[in-house]
Design an enzyme around this catalytic site. Sequence first.
Site, short mmCIF file in Angstrom:
data_model
loop_
_atom_site.label_atom_id
_atom_site.label_comp_id
_atom_site.label_asym_id
_atom_site.label_seq_id
_atom_site.Cartn_x
_atom_site.Cartn_y
_atom_site.Cartn_z
N SER A 108 43.48 45.96 35.65
CA SER A 108 44.24 45.60 34.46
C SER A 108 44.77 46.86 33.80
CB SER A 108 43.35 44.83 33.48
OG SER A 108 43.94 44.77 32.20
N SER A 109 45.89 46.74 33.11
CA SER A 109 46.45 47.90 32.41
C SER A 109 45.57 48.36 31.25
CB SER A 109 47.85 47.57 31.88
OG SER A 109 47.81 46.48 30.99
N CYS A 110 44.58 47.54 30.85
CA CYS A 110 43.71 47.95 29.75
C CYS A 110 42.74 49.05 30.15
CB CYS A 110 42.94 46.75 29.20
SG CYS A 110 41.65 46.15 30.29
N TYR A 137 35.69 44.88 28.96
CA TYR A 137 36.49 44.42 30.11
C TYR A 137 37.09 45.61 30.84
CZ TYR A 137 40.15 41.88 32.67
OH TYR A 137 40.97 41.38 33.65
N LYS A 141 36.59 46.87 34.79
CA LYS A 141 37.70 47.06 35.73
C LYS A 141 37.72 48.50 36.28
CE LYS A 141 39.49 43.00 36.04
NZ LYS A 141 39.46 42.30 37.35
N HIS A 180 46.07 35.09 26.20
CA HIS A 180 46.88 36.26 25.90
C HIS A 180 48.08 35.86 25.05
CE1 HIS A 180 44.72 37.76 29.56
NE2 HIS A 180 44.62 38.82 28.78
#
Length: 312
Positions: A108-110, A137, A141, A180
Site C-alpha cells: 500500500s502507498s501508506c 497497517y 505492509k 476509503h
Amino acid sequence: MRKQDKIYVAGHRGMVGSALVRSLLNKGYQNIITRTSSELDLRNQAAVTDFFAEERPDYVFLAAAKVGGIWANNVYRAEFLYDNLLIEANLIHSAYQNKVEKLLFLGSSCIYPKMAPQPLKEEYLLSGYLEATNEPYAIAKIAGIKLCEAYRSQYGCNFISAMPTNLYGPNDNYDLQGSHVLPALIRKFHEAKTSHQPFVEIWGTGSPRREFLHADDLADACVFLMETYNDEPFVNIGTGEDVTIRELAELIRETVGFEGELRWNTEKPDGTPRKLMDVSRLHNMGWKHQIELKNGIAATYKDFLSNQEVYV
C-alpha cells in the site's frame, strides 16, 4: 506464467482479488484456485500449511488483507497489525516451503513517510515517520515487503512486491465507518440524493491531494509484473496524477447527480497532506493505466447501483 500454471489468488472476493481473477481469466489463465475466508483462515498457520501442501500452486498473488479507511485504521489498530502480519507471514513462508515459482505481494502507498517528498519514489521507504492514523497497517505492509526481500536473499525465492496507490472499483467496501474516501463519497452522495438531503458532510478540509487507480488497472499491472518482472526492488503502481479531495467530491457529486451543498467538517483529520506515486519505474517497463478517473467513477457508480443490496 504459462496458461496451464496453477495460480492461487489470495483474497479473491475483495476488490483487488476479484479484479485479479477477472484479469487472469481475460488473458487466458484458467487454472485459478481460490478459497473463501470461511474455507481457509489465512491467519491460521496450520491451515495455510495444509492448503499449500495439498494444492501446490505455481504462482501466488497475495491480495488478501484486512483493509479500511482512516477511521477503521485508527480504531482497530491491533487487528490491522496482527491480522495482516499473520496473513502475509503464513502465505510467504508456505510459498517458500512448497517451492512456489513466484509470488507477488501487494502492499500500500501508506508505507511511505507522512512528510516524504512528492511524488513518492520507491527509495523513500523507511526515510521518516509514518502517518499516525494508519501506522499499524503500514508497518504490517512494510514487514511484508521485507519478508519477500529476506526470502529472496536467504533462499533465492522469486518473491516480488508492488505498492498500489489509492484504489476503487467493483466489489469495494461502501461501509461509511470502514471504507476509503472514494466509495464512502459515492454512497454518501447517492443516499443524500435519494433522500433529498440539502447537504453532505465530508471529513477534513478538502485540501489533501490523492491519486486514484481503478482496480482493473491495478490487476492488469500485477499480471504484467508477474509475467515480466523478477527483481528485488518493489514497484509503485499508480497513475502519476492526483486531485484534491474537494475536486474528487465535486466529480463524484456530478456523477451521482446530487445538487445539494458540501460541508467540510474540519474537526476531523485530513490524513497525509499528499500522496502521489512516482510511477516512472513501471512506465519505463512499458505499462501505463488505461482508465481515467472520471470514466472510472462513472463505471463504479453504475456497479454500485446494480449491487446495492450487496454493498450496503
